[in-house]
Design an enzyme around this catalytic site. Structure first.
Site, PDB file in Angstrom:
ATOM      1  N   THR A   1       0.805  -1.227   0.000  1.00  0.00           N
ATOM      2  CA  THR A   1       0.000   0.000   0.000  1.00  0.00           C
ATOM      3  C   THR A   1       0.836   1.274   0.000  1.00  0.00           C
ATOM      4  OG1 THR A   1      -0.141   0.072   2.423  1.00  0.00           O
ATOM      5  CG2 THR A   1      -1.832  -1.196   1.259  1.00  0.00           C
TER       6      THR A   1
ATOM      7  N   THR B   1       3.691  -7.655   2.995  1.00  0.00           N
ATOM      8  CA  THR B   1       3.285  -7.384   4.372  1.00  0.00           C
ATOM      9  C   THR B   1       1.763  -7.312   4.478  1.00  0.00           C
ATOM     10  OG1 THR B   1       3.396  -4.971   4.135  1.00  0.00           O
ATOM     11  CG2 THR B   1       5.401  -6.107   4.842  1.00  0.00           C
TER      12      THR B   1
ATOM     13  N   GLY C   1       7.797   2.642   2.887  1.00  0.00           N
ATOM     14  CA  GLY C   1       8.171   3.915   3.481  1.00  0.00           C
ATOM     15  C   GLY C   1       9.101   3.731   4.658  1.00  0.00           C
TER      16      GLY C   1
ATOM     17  N   THR D   1       8.134   0.953   7.180  1.00  0.00           N
ATOM     18  CA  THR D   1       8.468  -0.427   6.790  1.00  0.00           C
ATOM     19  C   THR D   1       9.950  -0.693   7.006  1.00  0.00           C
ATOM     20  OG1 THR D   1       6.709  -0.414   5.118  1.00  0.00           O
ATOM     21  CG2 THR D   1       8.417  -2.096   4.899  1.00  0.00           C
ATOM     22  N   ILE D   2      10.785   0.273   6.624  1.00  0.00           N
ATOM     23  CA  ILE D   2      12.232   0.120   6.793  1.00  0.00           C
ATOM     24  C   ILE D   2      12.576  -0.011   8.274  1.00  0.00           C
ATOM     25  CG2 ILE D   2      14.472   1.235   6.450  1.00  0.00           C
ATOM     26  CD1 ILE D   2      13.155   2.617   3.961  1.00  0.00           C
TER      27      ILE D   2
ATOM     28  N   THR E   1       6.509   8.555   1.640  1.00  0.00           N
ATOM     29  CA  THR E   1       6.301   9.989   1.439  1.00  0.00           C
ATOM     30  C   THR E   1       7.594  10.785   1.568  1.00  0.00           C
ATOM     31  OG1 THR E   1       4.066   9.760   2.319  1.00  0.00           O
ATOM     32  CG2 THR E   1       4.950  11.979   2.194  1.00  0.00           C
TER      33      THR E   1
ATOM     34  N   GLU F   1       7.291   7.533  14.508  1.00  0.00           N
ATOM     35  CA  GLU F   1       6.213   6.828  15.206  1.00  0.00           C
ATOM     36  C   GLU F   1       6.438   6.896  16.714  1.00  0.00           C
ATOM     37  OE1 GLU F   1       3.668   5.672  13.574  1.00  0.00           O
ATOM     38  OE2 GLU F   1       4.494   5.899  11.550  1.00  0.00           O
TER      39      GLU F   1
END
Length: 343
Positions: free
Chosen positions: A14, A43, A70, A73-74, A97, A289
């Site tokens: 996504t 994923t 993005g 994920t990394i 992004t 995050e």
């Protein structure tokens, strides 16, 4: 007979308007051409999907794990690999992004084919990785980060921008939300223990950087090195809106903020951060995050993961400004001017 190297592609379907989904087959072909026996994992929305698969791939003996997506994920893939005693090489295919980590490593962004081809250059960096010990959900928590740990009012920005808005408007979403938050900047008393001593005082923002790219800007920490075993600790010692606006202007004007008396700019291998007011919650942001609450202990794991990069370009210290970043910078400057005129 010599064993073929094995690579596992972990991709977020996504991310970046589903760009990776359309290119998986060609990316696998490219990696096969480089001599890797390659397979892919898509994923899922399940918690820690990419992290768990990275751990499984590493323990199964894969030589290379590729994170496609993005920065989130990394970060997950790094968290799956970093705790292990034997870690495979890692590569990234950035489709998100801001793609801060890819910007620092000079990996082509938004173009999975070109990013995969870069692996064929066989250039790597032994990257420093950050290790964080925090309190999360009232329990001790450990995690890893690859780019930035941050605390303070403006770090709320990454929690406040809806993912759909980030996908649609990219950098501009952060600019608009950041400008909206500026009038509500708080000044928090903290204690920060680092290699060179102890800082006690009020700050509005704390950055602990591993690379020079934060939110698309390469000027915030202009001299960060990828593999020197040190964090760059940056603390903003003002809660005054106009002084913060001036510092932002200095950031955009080639990183001149680092010489300001309103900034603490320190190199350190480890540090501890805590709020001096126990009832004040100090949230830690790791790679964009929520990573837990202070008190926090951060340690630089020097040269911890070998990651593919375009080292021909990484060694170039010139600031890279693409068209989109120029537009974002101008938009942010316009927002600052608007606030200065209306407040």
């Amino acid at each position: 007979m010599k064993r073929r190297k094995r690579a596992r592609l972990i991709y977020n379907p996504t991310s970046g308007q589903e760009i990776m989904k359309k290119n998986v087959a060609e990316v696998l072909d490219i990696l096969e051409g480089f001599g890797y026996e390659t397979s892919a994992f898509r994923t899922t929305p399940e918690k820690d999907s990419a992290k768990n698969e990275a751990t499984r791939a590493a323990k199964t003996g894969f030589d290379l794990v590729i994170a496609a997506g993005g920065d989130g994920t990394i970060n997950e893939v790094v968290n799956g690999i970093a705790p292990l005693p034997h870690r495979p090489k890692m590569a990234i295919i950035p489709t998100g992004t801001t793609n801060d980590y890819a910007r620092a490593l000079k990996v082509p962004r938004g173009n999975p084919i070109e990013a995969a081809k870069m692996i064929g250059k066989n250039q790597t960096v032994l990257m420093d990785i950050g290790h964080a010990k925090t309190i999360k959900h009232d329990q001790a928590h450990e995690s890893y980060f690859i780019n930035i740990a941050a605390a303070g009012t403006l770090t709320e920005l990454t929690y406040s921008v809806p993912s759909q808005l980030k996908t649609m408007f990219g950098y501009l979403a952060y600019v608009v939300k950041g400008a909206e938050l500026l009038p509500r900047v708080q000044f928090t008393p903290v204690r920060v223990q680092h290699d060179g001593g102890v800082f006690e005082g009020k700050v509005s923002m704390i950055f602990v950087a591993l690379t020079n790219s934060i939110g698309g800007f390469e000027q915030i920490v202009p001299d960060a090195k990828l593999d020197d075993g040190q964090f760059t600790l940056l603390m903003v010692k003002t809660g005054n809106l106009f002084e913060i606006l001036h510092l932002i202007r200095q950031v955009l004007d080639g990183g001149k903020h680092i010489n300001s008396p309103k900034i603490e700019y320190i190199k350190t291998r480890s540090l501890k951060i805590k709020s001096l007011i126990s009832q004040n919650r100090l949230l830690l942001n790791l790679d964009g995050e929520y990573g837990g609450d202070a008190p926090v202990e951060l340690t630089n794991l020097a040269n911890h993961i070998e990651i593919f990069a375009d080292t021909d370009k990484v060694s170039n210290e010139a600031i890279t400004v693409d068209t989109k970043l120029s537009e974002m910078t101008q938009n942010f400057m316009d927002e600052i001017t608007h606030f200065e005129e209306t407040i």
